[in-house]
Design an enzyme around this catalytic site. Sequence first.
Site, mmCIF file in Angstrom:
data_model
loop_
_atom_site.group_PDB
_atom_site.id
_atom_site.type_symbol
_atom_site.label_atom_id
_atom_site.label_comp_id
_atom_site.label_asym_id
_atom_site.label_seq_id
_atom_site.Cartn_x
_atom_site.Cartn_y
_atom_site.Cartn_z
ATOM 1 N N CYS A 32 -2.936 -18.880 -46.744
ATOM 2 C CA CYS A 32 -4.284 -18.607 -46.503
ATOM 3 C C CYS A 32 -4.653 -19.002 -45.202
ATOM 4 O O CYS A 32 -5.102 -20.267 -44.861
ATOM 5 C CB CYS A 32 -5.339 -18.786 -47.527
ATOM 6 N N CYS A 35 -8.221 -20.869 -45.204
ATOM 7 C CA CYS A 35 -7.938 -22.170 -45.758
ATOM 8 C C CYS A 35 -7.563 -23.495 -44.795
ATOM 9 O O CYS A 35 -8.064 -24.375 -44.986
ATOM 10 C CB CYS A 35 -6.734 -22.078 -47.126
#
Length: 107
Positions: A32, A35
């Site tokens: 991600c 993230c």
Amino acid sequence: MADVHQVTTATFDDEVTKATEPVLVEFWSVGCPACRVVAPTVRAVAERYEGRAKVVRVNVDENPASALEHGVNGLPLLVLFKDGAEVDRVLGTATASKLEAMIDRAL
């Protein structure tokens, strides 16, 4: 420096729902990109609130049951728990001021 340690499905209850202080949980994944963007902010917030609130991470790839149980439908997802219950959440990258406001309301 504050510790942002990993929580698993097996340790979630002890680390989060049974905690006496507010707990900010970052649901994340290795793949991600957002993230990776929010991770330094989460670490900074953990340091600022050390001793007053706990900040932990849950890798959803390794702990899919936790992701399912907490309604993770996008990443990163930051969820604040107080007294074992969810009190706030933000999906996507969040500023430090947004996360701090969430925690301040729970303190």
